[in-house]
Design a protein around this motif. Structure first.
Motif, PDB file in Angstrom:
ATOM      1  N   GLU A 146      51.250  36.427  31.131  1.00 28.61           N
ATOM      2  CA  GLU A 146      51.141  36.924  32.502  1.00 28.61           C
ATOM      3  C   GLU A 146      50.084  38.029  32.614  1.00 28.61           C
ATOM      4  N   GLN A 147      49.967  38.853  31.575  1.00 25.47           N
ATOM      5  CA  GLN A 147      48.925  39.887  31.569  1.00 25.47           C
ATOM      6  C   GLN A 147      47.542  39.259  31.552  1.00 25.47           C
ATOM      7  N   TYR A 148      47.349  38.228  30.724  1.00 28.36           N
ATOM      8  CA  TYR A 148      46.051  37.547  30.681  1.00 28.36           C
ATOM      9  C   TYR A 148      45.735  36.914  32.036  1.00 28.36           C
ATOM     10  N   VAL A 149      46.748  36.311  32.653  1.00 27.54           N
ATOM     11  CA  VAL A 149      46.553  35.682  33.960  1.00 27.54           C
ATOM     12  C   VAL A 149      46.161  36.725  35.000  1.00 27.54           C
ATOM     13  N   SER A 150      46.835  37.863  34.970  1.00 28.79           N
ATOM     14  CA  SER A 150      46.523  38.933  35.925  1.00 28.79           C
ATOM     15  C   SER A 150      45.082  39.411  35.783  1.00 28.79           C
ATOM     16  N   ARG A 151      44.626  39.551  34.553  1.00 24.43           N
ATOM     17  CA  ARG A 151      43.245  39.992  34.321  1.00 24.43           C
ATOM     18  C   ARG A 151      42.250  38.930  34.783  1.00 24.43           C
ATOM     19  N   LEU A 152      42.588  37.664  34.524  1.00 29.22           N
ATOM     20  CA  LEU A 152      41.684  36.593  34.950  1.00 29.22           C
ATOM     21  C   LEU A 152      41.575  36.532  36.470  1.00 29.22           C
ATOM     22  N   ARG A 153      42.661  36.776  37.168  1.00 32.17           N
ATOM     23  CA  ARG A 153      42.610  36.760  38.634  1.00 32.17           C
ATOM     24  C   ARG A 153      41.582  37.768  39.152  1.00 32.17           C
ATOM     25  N   LYS A 154      41.575  38.943  38.561  1.00 32.47           N
ATOM     26  CA  LYS A 154      40.622  39.961  38.990  1.00 32.47           C
ATOM     27  C   LYS A 154      39.192  39.547  38.657  1.00 32.47           C
ATOM     28  N   ARG A 155      39.006  38.954  37.485  1.00 34.81           N
ATOM     29  CA  ARG A 155      37.656  38.566  37.062  1.00 34.81           C
ATOM     30  C   ARG A 155      37.111  37.399  37.892  1.00 34.81           C
ATOM     31  N   LEU A 156      38.005  36.540  38.378  1.00 32.05           N
ATOM     32  CA  LEU A 156      37.577  35.341  39.090  1.00 32.05           C
ATOM     33  C   LEU A 156      37.439  35.538  40.595  1.00 32.05           C
ATOM     34  N   ALA A 157      37.889  36.679  41.093  1.00 30.68           N
ATOM     35  CA  ALA A 157      37.826  36.924  42.536  1.00 30.68           C
ATOM     36  C   ALA A 157      36.414  36.760  43.111  1.00 30.68           C
ATOM     37  N   PRO A 158      35.344  37.249  42.425  1.00 29.24           N
ATOM     38  CA  PRO A 158      33.991  37.070  42.978  1.00 29.24           C
ATOM     39  C   PRO A 158      33.570  35.606  43.111  1.00 29.24           C
ATOM     40  N   ALA A 159      34.217  34.714  42.369  1.00 24.73           N
ATOM     41  CA  ALA A 159      33.899  33.281  42.439  1.00 24.73           C
ATOM     42  C   ALA A 159      34.742  32.568  43.480  1.00 24.73           C
ATOM     43  N   GLY A 160      35.615  33.319  44.177  1.00 17.58           N
ATOM     44  CA  GLY A 160      36.488  32.692  45.170  1.00 17.58           C
ATOM     45  C   GLY A 160      37.584  31.856  44.551  1.00 17.58           C
TER      46      GLY A 160
END
Length: 223
Positions: A191-205
């Protein structure tokens, strides 16, 4: 991606496993055929790198047992036994590739990437979804053309998600793909990895959505 390395030369096994782990793969290592056959029967691997001259059980017997159980893991034979007859026999028994020792490390890595692409059912080296692209040769991600710098576990998770974009990846499959028997990966860590990925992927929509009680999937973010 999870790899089983079967090699009785301890120094070679140590060097190859370090190389593979540095590239972000989860690696289990065994040094004899009986252990390889038992582990391949009990665990799920994307790729098995298999020597032939093994104690207790010959590599071809391991391969025959795997395919007899309809084990669909990709198999690369890595051996000094390089006669045409040996190669034909290995390929006929179900090996996907055959590399003769001594070998070039660059070629070894390229063949692994090719096998894993085929195993994932991907024809092209580059996979794109929205503003995210993944180059399987370099195992690198770009978000809107900018390199995305990721730790190994986050990179491995995102690789699973983008190669199955829009489809739910079960939590059990994530654990199997990202960990060896020596590793541990809790639900909280995922869940921590997923949370970090969500933030990183936000600029890609894009975002990573949770399929409650099942797993995760890559999706376009809501407007």
């Amino acid at each position: 991606m999870r790899i089983l390395l079967v090699e009785d030369n301890l120094s070679l096994a140590e060097g190859l496993s370090a190389l593979l782990r540095q590239a972000g793969y989860a690696v289990d290592v065994v040094h004899d055929g009986a252990s390889a056959e038992a582990l391949a029967a009990a665990e799920s691997f994307d790729l098995v790198i298999l020597d032939l001259n093994l104690p207790q059980m010959d590599g071809l017997e391991v391969l025959r047992a795997m395919r007899g159980r309809r084990n669909t893991a990709a198999v690369m034979i890595l051996t000094a036994r390089g006669s045409p007859e040996e190669r034909v026999r290995g390929l006929d028994l179900g090996a996907d590739d055959y590399l003769i020792k001594p070998f070039d490390i660059g070629e070894f890595e390229a063949r692994i990437r090719s096998l894993l692409r085929r195993q994932a059912g991907l024809r092209n080296a580059t996979v794109s979804f929205g503003g995210l692209s993944f180059d399987q040769n370099s195992r690198s991600f770009l978000v809107e053309g900018q390199l995305l710098d990721l730790p190994a576990r986050e990179r491995g998770l995102l690789e699973l998600l983008i190669t199955r974009a829009g489809k739910v990846v079960p939590r059990e499959a994530i654990v199997q793909s990202l960990t060896s028997l020596e590793d541990d990966l809790s639900a909280n860590a995922i869940e921590q990895y997923v949370s970090r990925l969500r933030k990183r992927l936000a600029p890609a929509g894009l975002t990573v959505r949770t399929a409650r009680g099942i797993g995760y999937y890559l999706d376009r973010a809501s407007p």
